[in-house]
Design a protein around this motif. Sequence first.
Motif, mmCIF file in Angstrom:
data_model
loop_
_atom_site.group_PDB
_atom_site.id
_atom_site.type_symbol
_atom_site.label_atom_id
_atom_site.label_comp_id
_atom_site.label_asym_id
_atom_site.label_seq_id
_atom_site.Cartn_x
_atom_site.Cartn_y
_atom_site.Cartn_z
ATOM 1 N N ARG A 1 0.821 -1.219 0.000
ATOM 2 C CA ARG A 1 0.000 0.000 0.000
ATOM 3 C C ARG A 1 0.848 1.258 0.000
ATOM 4 O O ARG A 1 0.636 2.158 -0.811
ATOM 5 C CB ARG A 1 -0.920 0.024 1.204
ATOM 6 N N TYR A 2 1.830 1.337 0.916
ATOM 7 C CA TYR A 2 2.526 2.603 1.109
ATOM 8 C C TYR A 2 3.796 2.745 0.279
ATOM 9 O O TYR A 2 4.244 3.856 0.035
ATOM 10 C CB TYR A 2 2.855 2.777 2.594
ATOM 11 N N LYS B 1 2.198 1.515 -3.701
ATOM 12 C CA LYS B 1 0.977 2.237 -4.067
ATOM 13 C C LYS B 1 -0.039 1.318 -4.752
ATOM 14 O O LYS B 1 -0.627 1.647 -5.777
ATOM 15 C CB LYS B 1 1.298 3.417 -4.980
ATOM 16 N N ASP C 1 -1.431 -0.125 10.929
ATOM 17 C CA ASP C 1 -1.736 0.672 9.744
ATOM 18 C C ASP C 1 -1.802 2.159 10.071
ATOM 19 O O ASP C 1 -1.277 3.002 9.331
ATOM 20 C CB ASP C 1 -3.057 0.202 9.146
ATOM 21 N N ALA D 1 0.682 4.785 8.396
ATOM 22 C CA ALA D 1 0.080 5.859 7.600
ATOM 23 C C ALA D 1 0.534 7.221 8.103
ATOM 24 O O ALA D 1 0.823 8.129 7.315
ATOM 25 C CB ALA D 1 -1.443 5.757 7.657
ATOM 26 N N PHE E 1 4.469 7.533 7.177
ATOM 27 C CA PHE E 1 4.934 7.529 5.798
ATOM 28 C C PHE E 1 3.957 8.126 4.786
ATOM 29 O O PHE E 1 4.338 8.358 3.644
ATOM 30 C CB PHE E 1 5.250 6.082 5.366
ATOM 31 N N ALA E 2 2.692 8.346 5.190
ATOM 32 C CA ALA E 2 1.710 8.799 4.203
ATOM 33 C C ALA E 2 0.924 10.027 4.641
ATOM 34 O O ALA E 2 -0.122 10.326 4.058
ATOM 35 C CB ALA E 2 0.754 7.654 3.863
ATOM 36 N N GLY F 1 -0.859 10.567 7.269
ATOM 37 C CA GLY F 1 -2.095 10.306 7.983
ATOM 38 C C GLY F 1 -2.125 10.996 9.331
ATOM 39 O O GLY F 1 -1.103 11.495 9.813
ATOM 40 N N TRP G 1 -9.543 9.087 7.721
ATOM 41 C CA TRP G 1 -8.390 8.599 6.982
ATOM 42 C C TRP G 1 -8.719 7.232 6.393
ATOM 43 O O TRP G 1 -9.214 6.364 7.068
ATOM 44 C CB TRP G 1 -7.175 8.477 7.908
#
Length: 203
Positions: free
Chosen positions: A24-25, A28, A87, A91, A94-95, A97, A197
Amino acid sequence: MIVALIVACEVGFWVLLAAGLALRYLAKMPKTSAAVLLCEPILELVLFVATAVDLKNGAEPDWKHGLAAVYIGFTVVMGHRTIKWVDTRVAHRFAGGPPPVKKPRYGSARTAYEWKEAGRWISAAGIAIALLQAAVWYVGDGGDVESLRAWQHRMLFVIGINVIIALTYTIWPKEAPSGTGEKERSGTDVEERSRTWPSMSKR
């Protein structure tokens, strides 16, 4: 064999979780990551079938079969929550969130939190007790089921301890120190924030 399979299932859980997060991270690929995480319940199914086959083949029920039932019960209830816990932190790291929401420390919010935690542990122990009872019936009157009964008693102890802990927060709620001005969040507040999120568990 059963103990080795339990260890393999635990290792497999974290391997699949790491793979899902990486897909996912890093790659992608959210749909592929969700598909990978959907493989998690297969681990418990494999362990359940292997335990049943072992008993069917004449193995005497012992602590290993009881441990397998307990492991399945707790991963069924706690596994999804563990995935969400990891998660959320990945998130955030790294993303972009939102930061993880800390558990409430005081008042009714903390009491509600403790009862929710107790409910999860009670549910897990209840599933384990049911699986152990199914094993007792499966073995029948001619088998030695003392070790399975012992695991059931341990699960009842787990239930009792969690009820006592939750009750202590109900009878003696922890009050915030005066002048701190700390605003506590309830369990509902935490859930509302998590919905802002797109967590992996919802894909």
